[in-house]
Design a protein around this motif. Sequence first.
Motif, short mmCIF file in Angstrom:
data_model
loop_
_atom_site.label_atom_id
_atom_site.label_comp_id
_atom_site.label_asym_id
_atom_site.label_seq_id
_atom_site.Cartn_x
_atom_site.Cartn_y
_atom_site.Cartn_z
N HIS A 195 -2.88 -12.82 6.48
CA HIS A 195 -2.09 -13.83 7.19
C HIS A 195 -0.76 -13.25 7.66
CE1 HIS A 195 0.18 -17.54 7.92
NE2 HIS A 195 1.04 -17.14 7.00
N LEU A 196 -0.07 -12.51 6.78
CA LEU A 196 1.22 -11.93 7.14
C LEU A 196 1.07 -10.83 8.18
CD1 LEU A 196 3.03 -11.64 3.67
CD2 LEU A 196 3.22 -13.46 5.37
N GLU A 197 0.00 -10.03 8.06
CA GLU A 197 -0.21 -8.92 8.99
C GLU A 197 -0.38 -9.42 10.42
OE1 GLU A 197 -2.89 -4.84 9.20
OE2 GLU A 197 -3.69 -6.63 8.22
N THR A 198 -0.92 -10.61 10.57
CA THR A 198 -1.12 -11.18 11.91
C THR A 198 0.18 -11.30 12.67
OG1 THR A 198 -3.00 -12.45 11.07
CG2 THR A 198 -2.07 -13.16 13.16
N TYR A 199 1.27 -11.57 11.94
CA TYR A 199 2.57 -11.80 12.59
C TYR A 199 3.47 -10.57 12.57
CZ TYR A 199 0.94 -16.57 12.13
OH TYR A 199 0.18 -17.71 12.22
N THR A 200 3.13 -9.58 11.74
CA THR A 200 3.83 -8.28 11.67
C THR A 200 5.35 -8.40 11.76
OG1 THR A 200 3.62 -7.92 14.08
CG2 THR A 200 1.85 -7.05 12.65
N GLY A 201 5.92 -9.35 11.10
CA GLY A 201 7.37 -9.52 11.09
C GLY A 201 7.98 -9.06 9.78
N ARG A 202 9.16 -9.61 9.48
CA ARG A 202 9.88 -9.22 8.27
C ARG A 202 9.07 -9.51 7.02
NH1 ARG A 202 15.21 -8.71 6.31
NH2 ARG A 202 15.01 -8.16 4.10
N GLN A 203 8.35 -10.63 6.98
CA GLN A 203 7.56 -10.96 5.79
C GLN A 203 6.46 -9.92 5.54
OE1 GLN A 203 6.65 -15.27 6.65
NE2 GLN A 203 7.17 -15.48 4.49
N TRP A 204 5.85 -9.42 6.61
CA TRP A 204 4.82 -8.41 6.46
C TRP A 204 5.42 -7.10 5.94
CZ3 TRP A 204 0.21 -7.03 5.46
CH2 TRP A 204 -0.30 -5.78 5.84
N TYR A 205 6.55 -6.69 6.51
CA TYR A 205 7.22 -5.47 6.04
C TYR A 205 7.59 -5.61 4.57
CZ TYR A 205 10.96 -2.13 5.21
OH TYR A 205 11.74 -1.14 4.66
N ASP A 206 8.16 -6.76 4.19
CA ASP A 206 8.52 -6.99 2.79
C ASP A 206 7.30 -6.93 1.88
OD1 ASP A 206 11.18 -7.29 3.37
OD2 ASP A 206 11.24 -9.47 3.11
N ALA A 207 6.19 -7.51 2.33
CA ALA A 207 4.99 -7.56 1.50
C ALA A 207 4.42 -6.17 1.25
CB ALA A 207 3.94 -8.46 2.15
N VAL A 208 4.40 -5.32 2.28
CA VAL A 208 3.90 -3.95 2.11
C VAL A 208 4.80 -3.18 1.15
CG1 VAL A 208 3.39 -1.77 3.28
CG2 VAL A 208 2.78 -3.94 4.37
N TRP A 209 6.12 -3.35 1.30
CA TRP A 209 7.07 -2.71 0.39
C TRP A 209 6.83 -3.20 -1.03
CZ3 TRP A 209 13.14 -2.93 1.15
CH2 TRP A 209 13.76 -2.09 0.21
N TYR A 210 6.64 -4.50 -1.17
CA TYR A 210 6.41 -5.09 -2.49
C TYR A 210 5.15 -4.52 -3.13
CZ TYR A 210 4.95 -8.56 -5.97
OH TYR A 210 4.52 -9.15 -7.12
N VAL A 211 4.06 -4.40 -2.37
CA VAL A 211 2.81 -3.88 -2.91
C VAL A 211 3.02 -2.47 -3.45
CG1 VAL A 211 0.49 -3.09 -2.30
CG2 VAL A 211 1.28 -5.32 -1.51
N ALA A 212 3.63 -1.60 -2.66
CA ALA A 212 3.87 -0.22 -3.09
C ALA A 212 4.80 -0.18 -4.30
CB ALA A 212 4.45 0.59 -1.94
N LEU A 213 5.85 -0.98 -4.27
CA LEU A 213 6.82 -1.00 -5.36
C LEU A 213 6.18 -1.51 -6.65
CD1 LEU A 213 9.81 -0.48 -6.05
CD2 LEU A 213 10.26 -2.87 -5.43
#
Length: 315
Positions: free
Chosen positions: A62-80
């Motif tokens: 759902h977040l990847e569809t919009y590729t905004g700040r929430q998507w960037y934060d989520a990818v960072w969160y997953v790696a972290l």
Amino acid sequence: MIAVFLGAGFSSVGGVPLASQLFDRRPQADIILRENLIARVLNGWDYWYHKTGGTPEQYLTHLETYTGRQWYDAVWYVALTVVLQTPRVRIAGVRPAVSHHTLNLTSGVDVHEAFWTILFKETTDVAVLTTNYDILAERGLRLTSRPRLPRPGFHYGNGPEELKGRGYPGVFRSRLSRTEGTVPLIKLHGSVSWAVGADGIDHYHDCRPAIRGDAAIIAPASEKSVPRTFRLVWDTAALVLRKSDIWIIVGYSFPTYDEAINALFRSNASHQPIVHVLNSDPCVVSRLQMMLPKTSIHAHEGLPNSLCELPMMLR
């Protein structure tokens, strides 16, 4: 050659969360910037989950569809989140910092160490493929050959190389910063120690990309595609699978939504390798038999119960 494929079940033995567990626990961060990131992502997940009842993979899609700040934060969160399962937060000078996230440490996971020891006592003609982001495979294989263990060491598919970084933050320094082994380690979904550089993917000696927020990973969304940056990695994986007469698949469930991985196996099995599946879920073997109907597939329990059968699989 023997191809060893490590799925999420392999890393979960070492304490790394499965995709379905990514939002279950609040990881301990070192500074306010990362604490705020974690709070933002968990708040977004809680709101979406109570509204839809969906899975973490569906939320990330759902977040990847919009590729905004929430998507960037989520990818960072997953790696972290993956990184913060094994390192420690300690004081460096006067500030807290994440430490013990370099590749040259041992895995500390008894089951993993036993798996690698049994494997490499039988053969070193091995390639390792994985969809996992963590560095447990690197720590298990070792950066350089250790004959007494035995460990042949690894490289990322192109032979020995100098790794970037020698400790992050700078107060945590490490001497060894090269891959000098013989086993190709192919990380199909990237790594918490990789970042996208000017000339492709940069491989680091530590997990600073995940900590600072630019790790080169393919997040666990429910419809993965292969970014152009990872094409060489996937081409190498295809070559390894075609050259390997035995496939040992550890802790991977072949979910139907992961079309790219399933296609990778289907399109590189024409030589009909012998396949050993280490997974206690009988549905996994059924899925694989439907994907590869002409291939000889053998079911085994997951780790650690199947360790005693590993020498037989290798012969």
